[in-house]
Design an enzyme around this catalytic site. Structure first.
Site, short mmCIF file in Angstrom:
data_model
loop_
_atom_site.label_atom_id
_atom_site.label_comp_id
_atom_site.label_asym_id
_atom_site.label_seq_id
_atom_site.Cartn_x
_atom_site.Cartn_y
_atom_site.Cartn_z
N ASN A 209 3.77 -10.93 8.64
CA ASN A 209 3.13 -9.98 9.56
C ASN A 209 2.11 -10.72 10.40
OD1 ASN A 209 0.44 -9.84 8.18
ND2 ASN A 209 1.74 -9.14 6.50
N PRO A 306 4.38 -5.62 -6.06
CA PRO A 306 3.28 -4.94 -6.76
C PRO A 306 2.13 -4.68 -5.80
CG PRO A 306 3.43 -7.26 -7.41
CD PRO A 306 4.62 -6.98 -6.53
#
Ligand code: CTP
Length: 411
Positions: A209, A306
């Site tokens: 990103n 997670p």
């Protein structure tokens, strides 16, 4: 300006590293400090007082009998004006003098006559640094509450390679800011995640990103300047590690999770600034996925990573947890909802596309009392404000202890 209104006494002793002190003087004056240079006779062999006067804008003092000082006591007059004395470069000889209390020139005399913090930046040949006499003297200085920075390793002017190079001017500059900064997080162990993770698809491709890591690194710097013992777990970040911060690089969200969980037991404050990839490829291809005419596109399946912040917040005895929320719209609704979902006491929200890669940021604080918008600020100034906000919440007060800089003590 980081050092506006501060008076620094910069002492130079005999070392080839004196050339770095010229750049240091520029950094300090540009940051708003008044810099009074004092040199030993030996330092004047390596750089001229004229250069240092031109850069600092003030006359340079060498002699302890300098009649330009009204009462002819420069060792008192100069040291009384200083918020801190910085000796950079500090030679082995000068360190030995300080350790034994010898004062046979202006710089050593004013160092003993001081009533402000003293920061020593060693510079010498690697054998001189390792010599047991020098090491003994350094231990003695630290026992005397004098801050001694460790030198850099690398190639030395003498052609040898090892420990002893003077730190670069930027590192010394950051150490001086840390020295003069209020120690609101003194001794607190702080873990910060920063930057973007990278989830591989095959050996050459992956998902990441646009986070630059600037906000997380600015927070790490500000937290270290506030006296915290800061460890940074960084994703894809091309930024220098802030002075006084330890750093570990990871690539994937799972690696970041593993590193955080391995460290978290000793942590007082956890600040999750990283832009963690929410998903990873269910299977990473061993070889590059090839396109072939007429063949369907390779199927990509994802599994969820997670949630590091939520996992830490769910520990039986969690540290004080701070989250960041990068939203693209409706910050006020999404920010508070995310704080509750992750069960953290403080969440700092911003609009991701408005801040990714930029030097400025505009955030809203979400805590149990409501939301507080902070004005647009450059990321380093904002980081200081955020550290103050965190310190207030963690400590419930604003401890003010300038000058108490953390250093390992052998005393
Ligand atoms: N975070 C985390 N682990 C993840 C995802 C996010 O620790 N797997 C942390 C981030 O570091 C940040 C906070 O959670 O402090 C919020 O991250 P953000 O990307 O804004 O939110 P998500 O939880 O990913 O939710 P969504 O993408 O749906 O907005």
């Amino acid at each position: 300006m980081n050092l506006a209104g501060k008076h620094l006494l910069l002492g130079l002793t005999g070392s080839i590293a004196c050339y770095k002190s010229a750049e240091l003087t520029r950094l300090l004056t540009q940051a708003g400090a008044t810099v009074q240079v004092t040199m030993t006779e030996s330092a004047a062999q390596f750089i001229t007082p004229i250069t240092m006067q031109a850069l600092s804008g003030h006359p340079v003092y060498i002699s302890q009998y300098d009649a330009r000082i009204d009462n002819n006591m420069p060792h008192i007059a100069l040291s009384r004006r200083a918020d801190a004395i910085v000796i950079a470069p500090a030679s082995a000889d000068f360190i030995a003098k300080l350790a034994t209390g010898l004062c046979d020139d202006l710089l050593s005399t004013l160092a003993i006559a001081r009533d402000c913090p003293l920061l020593i930046v060693p510079a010498m040949n690697r054998q001189m640094w390792q010599n047991s006499a020098t090491q003994r003297n350094v231990v003695q200085l630290r026992c005397d509450d004098i801050i001694v920075l460790d030198p850099d390793a690398g190639s030395q002017a003498c052609g040898e390679i090892g420990n002893g190079r003077m730190l670069e001017p930027q590192a010394i500059y950051e150490a001086i800011i840390a020295l003069l900064h209020p120690k609101k997080l003194s001794g607190k162990r702080i873990l910060i995640t920063a930057g973007a993770t990278f989830e591989p698809i095959d050996p050459v491709r992956g998902i990441t990103n646009r986070s630059s890591g600037k906000m997380g690194f600015a927070l790490a710097r500000a937290a270290a300047q506030a006296g915290g013992r800061v460890h940074l777990i960084a994703g894809l970040v091309e930024l220098a590690t802030p002075w006084g911060v330890s750093r570990e690089n990871i690539q994937t969200a799972q690696q970041m999770y593993n590193s955080v969980m391995a460290t978290i037991a000793d942590i007082d404050i956890f600040i999750a600034v990283a832009a963690v990839g929410d998903w990873r490829a269910a299977q990473v291809s061993e070889h590059k996925l090839k396109k072939a005419a007429g063949q369907p596109l390779p199927p990509l399946h994802f599994v969820e990573n997670p949630d590091i912040l939520a996992s830490v917040a769910a520990l039986p005895t969690p540290p004080y947890c701070v989250g960041f929320a990068a939203e693209s719209s409706e910050l006020s609704i999404n920010g508070e909802a995310k704080r509750r979902r992750k069960n953290v006491p403080l969440l700092i929200g911003n609009l991701g596309p408005k801040t990714f890669g930029k030097d400025g940021n505009e955030v809203v604080l979400f805590d149990k009392t409501g939301s507080t918008p902070l004005p647009l600020a450059d990321k380093q100034s904002l980081a200081r404000t955020l550290v103050d906000e965190i310190a207030q919440r963690v400590l419930g007060n604003t401890l003010h202890d300038p000058g108490a800089m953390h250093q390992l003590s052998d005393c």
